[in-house]
Design a protein around this motif. Structure first.
Motif, PDB file in Angstrom:
ATOM      1  N   GLN A   1       0.625  -1.154  -0.084  1.00  0.00           N
ATOM      2  CA  GLN A   1      -0.060   0.086  -0.120  1.00  0.00           C
ATOM      3  C   GLN A   1       0.951   1.309  -0.080  1.00  0.00           C
ATOM      4  OE1 GLN A   1      -2.708   0.115   3.245  1.00  0.00           O
ATOM      5  NE2 GLN A   1      -3.882   1.982   2.581  1.00  0.00           N
ATOM      6  N   ARG A   2       2.074   1.342   0.803  1.00  0.00           N
ATOM      7  CA  ARG A   2       2.923   2.361   0.802  1.00  0.00           C
ATOM      8  C   ARG A   2       3.534   2.407  -0.675  1.00  0.00           C
ATOM      9  NH1 ARG A   2       4.449   7.336   2.005  1.00  0.00           N
ATOM     10  NH2 ARG A   2       6.701   7.679   2.204  1.00  0.00           N
ATOM     11  N   GLU A   3       3.767   1.436  -1.368  1.00  0.00           N
ATOM     12  CA  GLU A   3       4.517   1.588  -2.662  1.00  0.00           C
ATOM     13  C   GLU A   3       3.185   2.144  -3.494  1.00  0.00           C
ATOM     14  OE1 GLU A   3       5.811  -2.359  -3.738  1.00  0.00           O
ATOM     15  OE2 GLU A   3       7.692  -2.073  -2.485  1.00  0.00           O
ATOM     16  N   ASN A   4       2.244   1.805  -3.415  1.00  0.00           N
ATOM     17  CA  ASN A   4       1.079   2.242  -4.264  1.00  0.00           C
ATOM     18  C   ASN A   4       0.948   3.822  -4.111  1.00  0.00           C
ATOM     19  OD1 ASN A   4       0.623   0.067  -5.383  1.00  0.00           O
ATOM     20  ND2 ASN A   4      -1.619  -0.522  -4.260  1.00  0.00           N
ATOM     21  N   GLU A   5       1.069   4.111  -2.835  1.00  0.00           N
ATOM     22  CA  GLU A   5       0.822   5.670  -2.407  1.00  0.00           C
ATOM     23  C   GLU A   5       2.193   6.497  -3.141  1.00  0.00           C
ATOM     24  OE1 GLU A   5       0.924   5.939   1.743  1.00  0.00           O
ATOM     25  OE2 GLU A   5      -1.171   5.160   2.063  1.00  0.00           O
TER      26      GLU A   5
END
Length: 916
Positions: A105-109
């Motif tokens: 999720q952090r990478e998506n952000e």
């Protein structure tokens, strides 16, 4: 071979002239025979650039795949300039519904932040997938997230059943972004008004015509490619691009023509500059949210027709043309199409191949002379008086009894046992080698001086004279306090010194191995022929062990040097490469050359004499090595052959082997890639290029390092190995084609970086050239036997070498041996009552008042050696200085062209000021 423009000739100023990317000369249309290029351009002097551009109507799936699915308002397709990849296990909706913080999720952000930043910069973005393509330029994903392409799936977790999808983001740079960064880095672009060029070139006998006419002969044209492919006929003047003054430059009047103004290589450079200037992109790369970023190749490298047909009808793209003109083995004797290389790969890659081509051309004459010297050595070996004395055991010195070569285990031996060894020595150590060593030192200076001229011409032709001054800082650059930066530099220096000491420790270990093997083999009876070649065998095996140690230390130090350079935080990419280059070469110099320096200058010099041998105090009193009565020349030759030739073969294998092995034994992703490509020739190009070997900003470092190390072998020790230039030239003919094949067919397309020169390598080459004068003088003066022979001829020999070996060898009473050196007496009756033996030195006999002290002959020889070194060194250095003064670094014709370009720029600025 070399490049496609003669040394010193200006010819075309820019390789983009007669390609599909740039206009033909004013007053007419002149097109390269490229069958299905993106656009064919013409320049009529008024309407600067008109294009028959590719539109959405293009029905070729292969061509369509080079563009985004979205089209602009005028129906033109948008070229894919860059590809970003990332890995994803779950869809964004699954990650979002989990309701908890995760690395995915952090990478998506982070990727979403990058998308937003790219939109602001002016980049069109598309995410392809099996169900279609999403236009992310305006954020059309209803969920606020995005899904990239999922064409390739691989299992990254071994037994884990979860699959990781490789997704793609396709980037297209708009003209405002390209114009902004072109102005920021002062990219030189062609001016619209070329009237001054037409007026100047219309006059008879212009500098360009005169310079080119010097090389316009049938023999020269045999090695050149067709002018349709050279790209060097037109002479368009350029100026730093200014986004507020586009009418000054050769941009078409129609708005859509701006998309064709920058070449594909320039577009990749400008978009890459924009990417690395974004903090969001650097965070994505550092955290792994973005795995890879690379520009696309311009289609397949395989010709759509036969070679003969392609030569008539043309190629579909520049990559195919490079494959036809550059990679093909049938063109091994032709000059490289540098303008085409520069147009496709950029100035940095083209500058390397320009240097390599020039270096290989200059190797040709010195290789021929080296072969002549080698043939002379072979032809004269059977008539040499010294060799005949060693091999003659009846009337010559072959029956002289020699002292043992090691303690206790070694027997006495006859000088004739060194017959084969002495014949090999003469092949490489003869009167011709002395003259050849001086010529090679002068050759190195001539090569570097003329390369400076060639480099200056290329700087002007390729508009890169000031590119390093306009270089942007690296993303990792941070301004450090002077004390902190100094401490990091000191730490790097200490680490390099430690690694150099480690190399020297390995060298001591190899020396110990040679001594130990002599003792072990000598203690074994019944070896026969093996014993007569004991020195050659131990030297060869020791050289192999040394080479393996060199390779292992290289792998260790390469990673260490990269870490140290990153620790220093250099400001620009050029600073980073220069710092890394100096660290690596200092280590490699010691790693590769230390054993050669030891054999050439140290071995046997401090060994002592029978009864008073020098020993290793830390190795249980092991004796230092001695040279054969014929000298240490053969050991130096054997060491060079194994380290130098084996290195060339290994480098050629490692350059091409890994990409091929990855294709055969690669990961599941690569195997799926290969299968997909074989099953569908119309697979998207980003999928095909992702299967190729990745490249980085240091892709040329190993190539330069290999060639510079080779240059060191060629010039530093050529007095001992006159065939080194020939081996180097043959290797480089193959090397150029292997490098070309690797870059065109096996590797991804690199970012087209600019470079004004070959960087820190030129300074290293200059230092090697100066050092070669000293090394060759010392090899001939101290390692070779030529000086003692001359001294004997002019003193005791009265012009002849009869009795030379008896004069060269000293006498020793066996009763004076040290306890640990007393040899084992053989059972043969001829050697039971041995009272004296001989050894290689100039000392008084045991019955003299000055027993075992240096004789008068020693001082005569030493004085002659030192006199030769000083005379040889100063004579060659003076000639090198004269060559430096005689060869100007800047050709006059280029200076005139630069003046004309500045005049044209002033005229264009004045015209623009009046108009506005």
């Amino acid at each position: 071979m070399a490049d496609d423009t003669a040394d010193g000739a200006v010819g075309s100023k820019d390789g983009r002239r007669n390609s599909s990317d740039w206009p033909a000369p004013a007053g007419g249309v002149e097109l390269v025979r490229i069958g299905q290029r993106d656009s064919l351009t013409a320049f009529d002097g008024s309407n600067a650039l008109s294009s028959g551009s590719v539109t959405a109507a293009n029905d070729s799936p292969l061509r369509r795949n080079q563009y985004l699915a979205q089209t602009s308002s005028n129906g033109r397709m948008k070229k894919i300039d860059f590809v970003l990849t990332y890995h994803q296990k779950h869809d964004d909706s699954v990650v979002a519904s989990a309701g908890m913080e995760s690395s995915e999720q952090r990478e998506n952000e982070l990727r979403n932040a990058l998308i937003d930043a790219l939109r602001v910069e002016g980049v069109d973005i598309e995410a392809p997938s099996s169900s279609g393509s999403k236009d992310l330029t305006n954020g059309d994903d209803s969920n606020g997230n995005y899904n990239g392409g999922d064409d390739i799936v691989e299992n990254e977790n071994g037994g884990d059943s979860s699959e990781t999808k490789i997704k793609y983001l396709l980037l297209h740079a708009t003209f405002p972004l390209l114009a902004r960064y072109a102005e920021a880095i002062k990219l030189q672009m062609p001016l619209r008004d070329q009237s001054l060029v037409d007026d100047a070139n219309a006059a008879e006998g212009t500098p360009i015509d005169v310079e080119q006419a010097q090389f316009d002969c049938a023999l020269w044209r045999l090695f050149r490619h067709s002018s349709d492919n050279a790209g060097d006929r037109n002479d368009l003047f350029t100026a730093p691009f200014q986004k507020d003054r586009p009418e000054m430059f050769a941009i078409g009047d129609r708005p859509e023509d701006r998309e064709d103004f920058f070449t594909s290589a320039q577009r990749s450079l400008l978009l890459h500059t924009a990417l690395v200037s974004l903090p969001e992109f650097n965070r994505c790369v550092s955290t792994g949210a973005i795995k890879e970023a690379y520009p696309l190749h311009d289609g397949s490298h395989k010709l759509s027709a036969s070679v003969s047909s392609a030569q008539v009808t043309g190629c579909d793209n520049d990559r195919q043309e490079l494959n036809l003109l550059w990679v093909s083995a049938r063109n091994w004797y032709r000059f490289q199409p540098l303008m085409l290389i520069r147009r496709y790969f950029g100035e940095k890659v083209a500058m390397y191949f320009a240097w390599l081509g020039a270096y290989n051309m200059w190797l040709l004459p010195i290789s021929v002379l080296g072969l002549v010297a080698f043939i002379y050595g072979i032809a004269s070996v059977w008539s040499d008086q010294t060799v005949n004395q060693i091999c003659d055991d009846k009337t010559g010195a072959g029956n002289l009894l020699m002292c043992p070569v090691c303690d206790q285990a070694c027997d006495y031996w006859r000088l004739k046992e060194s017959c084969m060894y002495s014949r090999i020595v003469h092949v490489f150590d003869n009167s011709a080698s002395v003259l050849y060593a001086g010529l090679v030192s002068l050759w190195a200076t001539c090569f570097l001086e003329f390369w400076k001229r060639r480099q200056f011409v290329l700087q002007y032709q390729w508009d890169v004279a000031t590119c390093e001054l306009d270089e942007v800082p690296r993303p990792e650059y941070t301004k450090l306090h002077a004390l902190l930066r100094g401490s990091r530099y000191c730490f790097s220096m200490v680490t390099v010194v430690f690694m150099v000491a480690l190399v020297l420790a390995v060298l001591v270990g190899v020396i110990t191995y040679r001594v130990a093997m002599l003792v072990v083999f000598s203690s074994i009876s019944g070896l026969g022929v093996f014993m007569s070649n004991l020195r050659l065998i131990t030297t060869g095996t020791a050289a192999c062990i040394n080479f393996v140690c060199i390779l292992l230390l290289n792998q260790l130090y390469k990673r260490l040097a990269m870490w140290l350079t990153k620790l220093e935080r250099p400001r620009t990419e050029t600073d980073f490469e220069d710092s890394y280059t100096i660290k690596m070469y200092c280590f490699q110099f010691v790693n590769y050359y230390s054993s050669l320096f030891y054999i050439a200058f140290l071995k046997g010099s401090f060994a002592g004499r029978p009864g008073d041998y020098a020993r290793f105090p830390m190795l249980d009193g092991v004796r230092l090595e001695e040279c054969d009565p014929a000298g240490c020349q053969v050991e130096l030759v054997v060491q060079m052959l194994i380290v130098f030739v084996a290195k060339q073969l290994l480098n050629s294998a490692t350059e091409v082997g890994p990409p091929l092995i990855r294709r055969i034994l690669g990961s599941r992703r690569q195997k799926q890639c290969a299968a997909a490509n074989a099953a569908d020739s119309n697979k998207p190009p980003w999928l095909k290029d992702h299967c190729l070997t990745p490249v980085d900003h240091l892709q040329l470092f190993d190539e330069y390092l290999e060639m510079v190390l080779q240059f060191g072998f060629v010039v530093l020790f050529v007095a001992a190995m006159p065939l080194a230039p020939l081996f180097a030239m043959l290797n480089n003919v193959i090397e150029i084609r292997l490098d070309a094949w690797k870059m065109v067919a096996l590797m991804r397309r690199p970012v087209a970086r600019r470079a004004r020169d070959i960087g820190a390598w030129f300074g290293i080459l200059t230092s090697i050239s100066a050092l070669s004068v000293v090394t060759n003088a010392v090899i001939v003066g101290f390692t070779s036997e030529q000086i003692p022979k001359l001294v004997y001829q002019f003193t005791d020999g009265r012009g002849s070498l009869d009795g030379y070996m008896s004069w060269r060898l000293s006498l020793f009473n066996v009763s004076d041996f040290e306890t640990q050196s007393v040899p084992r007496i053989a059972d043969s009756a001829a050697e039971v009552n041995v009272t004296q033996c001989r050894y290689r030195d100039f000392r008084y006999p045991p019955d003299s008042a000055n027993r075992y002290e240096y004789s008068t002959a020693y001082w005569h020889v030493l004085a002659a050696r030192m006199a030769f070194v000083l005379v040889f060194e100063h004579f060659v250095l003076v000639l090198k200085a004269l060559i430096d003064l005689a060869v100007p670094d800047k050709p006059g014709v280029v200076k005139e062209e630069m003046k004309r370009e500045r005049e044209l720029l002033r005229k264009a600025l004045f015209t623009h000021a009046k108009t506005n």
